[in-house]
Design a protein around this motif. Structure first.
Motif, PDB file in Angstrom:
ATOM      1  N   ALA A 198      35.386  43.175  41.521  1.00  0.00           N
ATOM      2  CA  ALA A 198      36.814  43.124  41.209  1.00  0.00           C
ATOM      3  C   ALA A 198      37.451  41.849  41.742  1.00  0.00           C
ATOM      4  N   ARG A 199      37.034  41.417  42.936  1.00  0.00           N
ATOM      5  CA  ARG A 199      37.559  40.160  43.495  1.00  0.00           C
ATOM      6  C   ARG A 199      37.211  38.971  42.598  1.00  0.00           C
ATOM      7  N   LEU A 200      35.986  38.966  42.081  1.00  0.00           N
ATOM      8  CA  LEU A 200      35.568  37.885  41.190  1.00  0.00           C
ATOM      9  C   LEU A 200      36.369  37.906  39.896  1.00  0.00           C
ATOM     10  N   ALA A 201      36.549  39.095  39.331  1.00  0.00           N
ATOM     11  CA  ALA A 201      37.289  39.227  38.077  1.00  0.00           C
ATOM     12  C   ALA A 201      38.741  38.801  38.248  1.00  0.00           C
ATOM     13  N   GLN A 202      39.337  39.187  39.372  1.00  0.00           N
ATOM     14  CA  GLN A 202      40.731  38.832  39.631  1.00  0.00           C
ATOM     15  C   GLN A 202      40.898  37.320  39.762  1.00  0.00           C
ATOM     16  N   ALA A 203      39.977  36.683  40.496  1.00  0.00           N
ATOM     17  CA  ALA A 203      40.055  35.226  40.681  1.00  0.00           C
ATOM     18  C   ALA A 203      39.795  34.490  39.371  1.00  0.00           C
TER      19      ALA A 203
END
Length: 248
Positions: free
Chosen positions: A147-152
């Protein structure tokens, strides 16, 4: 701050610190990780056109599928990974995943952006979908690395990410299981969040974001769920790393 200190900062700016090795560096192709560390990553340039994994030893000719994709083609259109899950790159990714280092999402998302631009820019992606983590694991780690990767990445490419999938079935560590056992373990593991309208994904092009593809079992199961239950038109997969397909 004194005037002399301001002038000093302008003339001799503080060097950034590499998030991987903690050394100060002068230049880097990827913000947050120095070129010295990047030289130790094995970036994927040639891979199976479907699952995006390298084949070891290299035996692909004219874009042929790897043996695993010839045997059983995944339900997604195609997947791509940035680097091979081995050596130093594996160590840094594990630090991000298990070492409570959410700051590493920055450089990893920059890598994903470059591969998105190369392979997915023309696929008319509507939404980014991160692979969900079971609630107990997320609470233990403190964050979902996908999720952190997708958000960034969402901020970089200006495409909305939808963190709408739930992992309702926890599983045994996949590294302990055979591929057949992984399929049984992951079956029925995903659901759509209760208050999410599935019709917003109907006939849309979705890009799944994750940190790693090992055998592709998780990506395949999520893709199958998205295509069947959410009625998406096309599903693609982009991950930071993948495990090579080894020929026997």
């Amino acid at each position: 701050m004194k005037v002399l200190d301001v002038l000093k900062d302008l003339i001799y700016p503080e060097k950034p610190v590499c998030l991987a090795c903690s050394r100060k560096y002068d230049h880097s192709e990827i913000e947050g990780i120095c070129d010295r560390c990047l030289s130790r990553f094995s970036f994927i340039t040639e891979s199976c056109p479907v699952c995006g994994r390298e084949v070891v030893p290299a035996a692909l000719i004219d874009g042929q599928r790897c043996p695993e994709c010839r045997k059983e083609r995944p339900p997604y259109n195609f997947a791509r990974s940035v680097f091979t899950y081995s050596g130093y790159a594996r160590e840094v990714l594990l630090e991000y995943k298990y070492g409570h280092r959410p700051d590493l999402a920055g450089p990893f998302s920059h890598m994903l952006f470059l591969y998105y631009d190369e392979y997915f820019k023309d696929q008319n992606i509507d939404y980014l979908i991160p692979v969900p983590m079971h609630g107990e694991r997320r609470n233990y780690r403190g964050y979902n690395q996908a999720a952190r990767l997708a958000q960034a990445l969402s901020k970089k490419i200006k495409i909305e990410y939808k963190d709408v999938l739930l992992r309702v079935k926890d599983s045994l560590p996949f590294y302990t299981l055979t591929k057949k056992a992984r399929k049984l373990e992951i079956e029925g593991a995903f659901e759509l969040e209760e208050n999410t309208d599935p019709t917003i994904f109907k006939d849309k092009n979705l890009l799944i974001i994750d940190d790693i593809i090992t055998t592709g079992t998780t990506s395949s199961e999520i893709s199958h769920f998205i295509l069947k239950e959410m009625e998406a038109a096309n599903v693609y997969v982009l991950t930071a790393a993948s495990v090579p397909v080894k020929l026997e």
